[in-house]
Scaffold this active site. Sequence first.
Site, PDB file in Angstrom:
ATOM      1  CG  HIS A   1      22.012  74.830  -1.160  1.00 33.01           C
ATOM      2  ND1 HIS A   1      21.218  73.697  -1.194  1.00 33.01           N
ATOM      3  CD2 HIS A   1      22.823  74.736  -2.249  1.00 33.01           C
ATOM      4  CE1 HIS A   1      21.541  72.964  -2.242  1.00 33.01           C
ATOM      5  NE2 HIS A   1      22.514  73.564  -2.893  1.00 33.01           N
TER       6      HIS A   1
ATOM      7  CD  GLU B   1      27.118  74.542  -9.972  1.00 31.40           C
ATOM      8  OE1 GLU B   1      27.993  75.082  -9.269  1.00 31.40           O
ATOM      9  OE2 GLU B   1      26.429  73.590  -9.577  1.00 31.40           O
TER      10      GLU B   1
ATOM     11  CG  ASP C   1      19.026  72.957   1.642  1.00 32.32           C
ATOM     12  OD1 ASP C   1      17.926  72.841   2.223  1.00 32.32           O
ATOM     13  OD2 ASP C   1      19.125  73.353   0.467  1.00 32.32           O
TER      14      ASP C   1
ATOM     15  CD  GLU D   1      21.907  68.742  -4.772  1.00 36.09           C
ATOM     16  OE1 GLU D   1      21.764  69.219  -5.933  1.00 36.09           O
ATOM     17  OE2 GLU D   1      22.583  69.289  -3.895  1.00 36.09           O
TER      18      GLU D   1
END
Length: 492
Positions: free
Chosen positions: A434, A276, A174, A267
């Site tokens: 992504h 998440e 990505d 990240e």
Amino acid sequence: MPAMCLFCASTFPTAHEVFSHCAENHSFNWKVIVRTLGLDFYSRIKLINYIRTLTSAGKTFDIGDRGFEEDKFLQPVLEEDPILFSLDDEETDEVPETADERVKDLEARLRDLGLQFQEYKAAVCESFAKNLEEKSASVEARGGDEKKEEPRDDDSHYFNSYAGNDIHEIMLKDTVRTDAYRDFIYENKDLFKDKVVLDVGCGTGVLSMFCAKAGAKKVISVDNSAIIDKARANIFENGLDGVITCLHGKIEEVTLPVKQVDIIVSEWMGYCLLYEAMLDSVLYARDRYLAPDGLMVPSECKILIAAVHDPDYMNDNVNFWDHIYGFSMTAMKEKIREDVTITHLKASSLASEPVAFCHLPLHTVKTSDLVFTKPFEIKIKEDVDSLDAFVIYFDNFFATSSEQVIAEDARAESWKDTKGGVSFTTGPGGKETHWRQGLLLVEEGKNTPLKGGQVIKGDITYRKRKENSRELEVEVSWKGAGGVNKQLWIMR
């Protein structure tokens, strides 16, 4: 896997060479220590792990220190530590014995083992009886209901999903994502030179290596996934192990070798930004370790929403099930409008201009701010036959100072910063990332026609799922032609 020194970052092909190095360079003679302290096999394991713990905390070992005797030091500090597998080969030098002395010694050891086994068996029996008694009392107190609730685990699957190569290959390929981090770090080397950097969720270690190459004095890379072993190998292969220290564990549980850091790079973003729930851990690291004038990389995120009308998408992905080789398979459409769909849309799919409904300045935002209800207002560009969906995506901003304020109406694709900042968008029409976008398909009956110039006002709620705190629920309420509509979507 190379064996690492107990006191520095040097590595060697064998454990024997590590101990030779320790004796020559750190005045630590393993065989003398073992003989002086009278260490058995398990005590040697504890001592190795104890010394590694002290070293990571910047402390030194003293031969009079018996802190290693705690059983918790049986747990390896380094995954698959080669030294722990070589302790049988590093036996201490013994004075030669006669055959009779050797037999007597073995008989004495056998008697000791027998006594130890009897004591162990008695302790197990006593413990079993005690547990049985407590369990019986507990069952009686609950009226005979012996059902026990298993402890909930929202983390294992999450961390295991990052242990393999596939997800990291996708992220590294990505280029929108990876180039943004690289460009910000390399174009602002003055920010990183001689600084201490913490990389939360380091993955393969690429961001850590960017920071090391930019001149960071020390980089601490933390990851609770097994990928940390490959990160350590990648860092060693590129000759950066003198700068970068890898720690395996949750940031909430590991002990860093420093009291504070100058920069936190991570990240952490998930689908629809907060899927998440990794940002919680990054904010913990910020509050626990970041210096008062420290820098968060990235520094701000915005979540945006727009209306969608895309007949081609609906025909290809929803109405598709109505006619399959002459058969109807409408059962396959069950719940198709209940889950968040991750896809990449064309700019022409948008029936309105996107608006930002949530701003997250990472230097000040709190964990409690990550569950919210925010208002939004979007204006339809032209007449369309149906409101097919809402789309959600995020913009990321990398500012060069914790004091820098990103304008409320700033958009990543057009943001220009004279101070060296970088940004990227995950929105429709731009280069696909992504993360793509989160598509919220509107239920039939609520997907009414829209007029050009019509304004849709509503509220959007983000919250963690009760069933799994790393999953996300998104609820939108909006005023349409038929009144107020409300719909819930799940990001599993």
